[in-house]
Design a protein around this motif. Structure first.
Motif, PDB file in Angstrom:
ATOM      1  N   MET A   1       0.622  -1.223  -0.039  1.00 16.48           N
ATOM      2  CA  MET A   1       0.153  -0.026   0.140  1.00 16.48           C
ATOM      3  C   MET A   1       0.891   1.197  -0.029  1.00 16.48           C
ATOM      4  O   MET A   1       1.604   1.304   0.898  1.00 16.48           O
ATOM      5  N   ASN A   2       0.702   2.037  -0.908  1.00 14.59           N
ATOM      6  CA  ASN A   2       1.432   3.453  -1.005  1.00 14.59           C
ATOM      7  C   ASN A   2       1.021   4.456  -0.127  1.00 14.59           C
ATOM      8  O   ASN A   2      -0.012   4.430   0.531  1.00 14.59           O
ATOM      9  N   GLN A   3       1.557   5.541   0.278  1.00 13.56           N
ATOM     10  CA  GLN A   3       1.418   6.561   1.060  1.00 13.56           C
ATOM     11  C   GLN A   3      -0.085   7.255   0.739  1.00 13.56           C
ATOM     12  O   GLN A   3      -0.811   7.461   1.782  1.00 13.56           O
ATOM     13  N   VAL A   4      -0.423   7.223  -0.292  1.00 12.75           N
ATOM     14  CA  VAL A   4      -1.660   7.981  -0.821  1.00 12.75           C
ATOM     15  C   VAL A   4      -2.773   6.996  -0.374  1.00 12.75           C
ATOM     16  O   VAL A   4      -3.732   7.463  -0.044  1.00 12.75           O
ATOM     17  N   GLU A   5      -2.714   5.898  -0.681  1.00 15.41           N
ATOM     18  CA  GLU A   5      -3.759   4.818  -0.362  1.00 15.41           C
ATOM     19  C   GLU A   5      -3.907   4.664   1.165  1.00 15.41           C
ATOM     20  O   GLU A   5      -5.009   4.595   1.736  1.00 15.41           O
ATOM     21  N   ALA A   6      -2.749   4.755   2.017  1.00 11.81           N
ATOM     22  CA  ALA A   6      -2.792   4.527   3.553  1.00 11.81           C
ATOM     23  C   ALA A   6      -3.501   5.907   3.892  1.00 11.81           C
ATOM     24  O   ALA A   6      -4.420   5.783   4.785  1.00 11.81           O
ATOM     25  N   PHE A   7      -3.284   6.991   3.449  1.00 19.43           N
ATOM     26  CA  PHE A   7      -3.806   8.315   3.989  1.00 19.43           C
ATOM     27  C   PHE A   7      -5.460   8.258   3.581  1.00 19.43           C
ATOM     28  O   PHE A   7      -6.122   8.654   4.500  1.00 19.43           O
ATOM     29  N   GLU A   8      -5.744   7.707   2.413  1.00 16.13           N
ATOM     30  CA  GLU A   8      -6.970   7.692   1.859  1.00 16.13           C
ATOM     31  C   GLU A   8      -8.030   6.929   2.955  1.00 16.13           C
ATOM     32  O   GLU A   8      -9.103   7.046   3.121  1.00 16.13           O
ATOM     33  N   GLY A   9      -7.194   5.781   3.233  1.00 17.96           N
ATOM     34  CA  GLY A   9      -7.946   4.762   4.060  1.00 17.96           C
ATOM     35  C   GLY A   9      -8.140   5.407   5.464  1.00 17.96           C
ATOM     36  O   GLY A   9      -9.476   5.397   6.094  1.00 17.96           O
ATOM     37  N   SER A  10      -7.138   6.285   6.196  1.00 18.54           N
ATOM     38  CA  SER A  10      -7.138   6.951   7.219  1.00 18.54           C
ATOM     39  C   SER A  10      -8.016   8.092   7.094  1.00 18.54           C
ATOM     40  O   SER A  10      -9.224   8.392   8.015  1.00 18.54           O
ATOM     41  N   LEU A  11      -8.313   8.844   6.075  1.00 19.39           N
ATOM     42  CA  LEU A  11      -9.330   9.753   5.757  1.00 19.39           C
ATOM     43  C   LEU A  11     -10.723   9.433   5.706  1.00 19.39           C
ATOM     44  O   LEU A  11     -11.586   9.752   6.436  1.00 19.39           O
ATOM     45  N   GLU A  12     -10.926   8.099   5.191  1.00 21.42           N
ATOM     46  CA  GLU A  12     -12.188   7.417   5.243  1.00 21.42           C
ATOM     47  C   GLU A  12     -12.722   7.119   6.609  1.00 21.42           C
ATOM     48  O   GLU A  12     -13.855   7.147   6.786  1.00 21.42           O
ATOM     49  N   ILE A  13     -11.840   6.705   7.180  1.00 21.06           N
ATOM     50  CA  ILE A  13     -12.262   6.428   8.889  1.00 21.06           C
ATOM     51  C   ILE A  13     -12.501   7.506   9.622  1.00 21.06           C
ATOM     52  O   ILE A  13     -13.610   7.584  10.121  1.00 21.06           O
ATOM     53  N   CYS A  14     -11.811   8.752   9.299  1.00 25.55           N
ATOM     54  CA  CYS A  14     -11.931  10.043   9.988  1.00 25.55           C
ATOM     55  C   CYS A  14     -13.643  10.575   9.622  1.00 25.55           C
ATOM     56  O   CYS A  14     -14.397  11.136  10.263  1.00 25.55           O
ATOM     57  N   GLU A  15     -13.682  10.362   8.317  1.00 25.50           N
ATOM     58  CA  GLU A  15     -15.057  10.696   7.597  1.00 25.50           C
ATOM     59  C   GLU A  15     -16.255  10.035   8.239  1.00 25.50           C
ATOM     60  O   GLU A  15     -17.161  10.881   8.682  1.00 25.50           O
ATOM     61  N   ARG A  16     -15.814   8.809   8.528  1.00 18.12           N
ATOM     62  CA  ARG A  16     -17.140   8.149   9.015  1.00 18.12           C
ATOM     63  C   ARG A  16     -17.292   8.601  10.256  1.00 18.12           C
ATOM     64  O   ARG A  16     -18.422   8.731  10.754  1.00 18.12           O
ATOM     65  N   HIS A  17     -16.188   8.756  11.101  1.00 20.25           N
ATOM     66  CA  HIS A  17     -16.401   9.316  12.460  1.00 20.25           C
ATOM     67  C   HIS A  17     -16.982  10.636  12.470  1.00 20.25           C
ATOM     68  O   HIS A  17     -17.825  10.944  13.292  1.00 20.25           O
ATOM     69  N   ALA A  18     -16.469  11.511  11.755  1.00 18.65           N
ATOM     70  CA  ALA A  18     -17.153  12.920  11.651  1.00 18.65           C
ATOM     71  C   ALA A  18     -18.728  12.792  11.059  1.00 18.65           C
ATOM     72  O   ALA A  18     -19.529  13.500  11.776  1.00 18.65           O
ATOM     73  N   SER A  19     -18.967  11.797  10.323  1.00 20.42           N
ATOM     74  CA  SER A  19     -20.289  11.862   9.674  1.00 20.42           C
ATOM     75  C   SER A  19     -21.382  11.274  11.009  1.00 20.42           C
ATOM     76  O   SER A  19     -22.279  12.021  11.246  1.00 20.42           O
ATOM     77  N   ARG A  20     -20.868  10.655  11.796  1.00 20.67           N
ATOM     78  CA  ARG A  20     -21.697  10.186  12.947  1.00 20.67           C
ATOM     79  C   ARG A  20     -21.636  11.282  14.030  1.00 20.67           C
ATOM     80  O   ARG A  20     -22.499  11.270  14.651  1.00 20.67           O
ATOM     81  N   LEU A  21     -20.589  11.734  14.245  1.00 20.44           N
ATOM     82  CA  LEU A  21     -20.354  12.906  15.126  1.00 20.44           C
ATOM     83  C   LEU A  21     -21.355  14.244  14.650  1.00 20.44           C
ATOM     84  O   LEU A  21     -22.192  14.786  15.518  1.00 20.44           O
ATOM     85  N   HIS A  22     -21.501  14.511  13.440  1.00 17.19           N
ATOM     86  CA  HIS A  22     -22.701  15.485  12.901  1.00 17.19           C
ATOM     87  C   HIS A  22     -23.795  14.865  13.028  1.00 17.19           C
ATOM     88  O   HIS A  22     -24.710  15.748  13.857  1.00 17.19           O
ATOM     89  N   TRP A  23     -24.181  13.781  13.010  1.00 10.22           N
ATOM     90  CA  TRP A  23     -25.454  13.270  13.440  1.00 10.22           C
ATOM     91  C   TRP A  23     -25.855  13.473  14.860  1.00 10.22           C
ATOM     92  O   TRP A  23     -27.001  13.826  15.207  1.00 10.22           O
TER      93      TRP A  23
END
Length: 158
Positions: A1-23
């Motif tokens: 996994m390259n840096q961008v893919e790793a970052f995108e995976g971390s970003l996806e997790i953060c966005e999921r937490h953010a979505s639920r926090l917004h809710w």
């Protein structure tokens, strides 16, 4: 996994937490600011949403601090000799990835305060929840800022 893919995976997790926090924030918005009496009178369902708010605030802050922000340093090739977390925050502030290292430390402190439980003190609980509720906007803004900052680096790495 390259840096961008790793970052995108971390970003996806953060966005999921953010979505639920917004809710959770939207669901609780009529209750804030919360008084100690109001806290004691919340329904079981509202208390479950409060728990969701606390968990998602904590998880988002933790995921950003542990994975996303270090990922920015990797993407930008700015990781260098940064031995301490505050060194990393200062570098992130200097390159414009975060608005303020001090602001991030306040968000981290808020997350740490959730680790202390005050079941018999609704005054402290209400105060912490009010503080966190209003700081959650800063946390969500920090995520959006990191996303915008990192976008050109993510596109280059594709």
């Amino acid at each position: 996994m390259n840096q961008v893919e790793a970052f995108e995976g971390s970003l996806e997790i953060c966005e999921r937490h953010a979505s639920r926090l917004h809710w959770a924030m939207d669901t609780l918005s009529d209750h804030f600011p919360l008084s100690p009496t109001e806290l004691e009178e919340l329904s079981d369902l509202d208390l479950a949403v409060v728990d969701q708010f606390i968990v998602r605030f904590s998880k988002l802050q933790d995921a950003m601090g542990a994975k996303l922000l270090p990922g920015v340093l990797e993407l930008t090739q700015e990781h260098g000799e940064l031995a301490t977390f505050i060194d990393k925050l200062n570098k992130l502030e200097k390159i414009g990835a975060i608005e303020s290292a001090a602001r991030w430390l306040r968000l981290r402190e808020m997350r740490n305060q959730f680790a202390h439980d005050y079941p018999d003190d609704p005054e402290i609980q209400a105060s912490l929840l009010n503080k966190a509720y209003f700081m959650a906007g800063d946390l969500l803004e920090a995520l959006e800022h990191v996303k915008a900052f990192s976008k050109p680096y993510r596109q280059r790495g594709e």
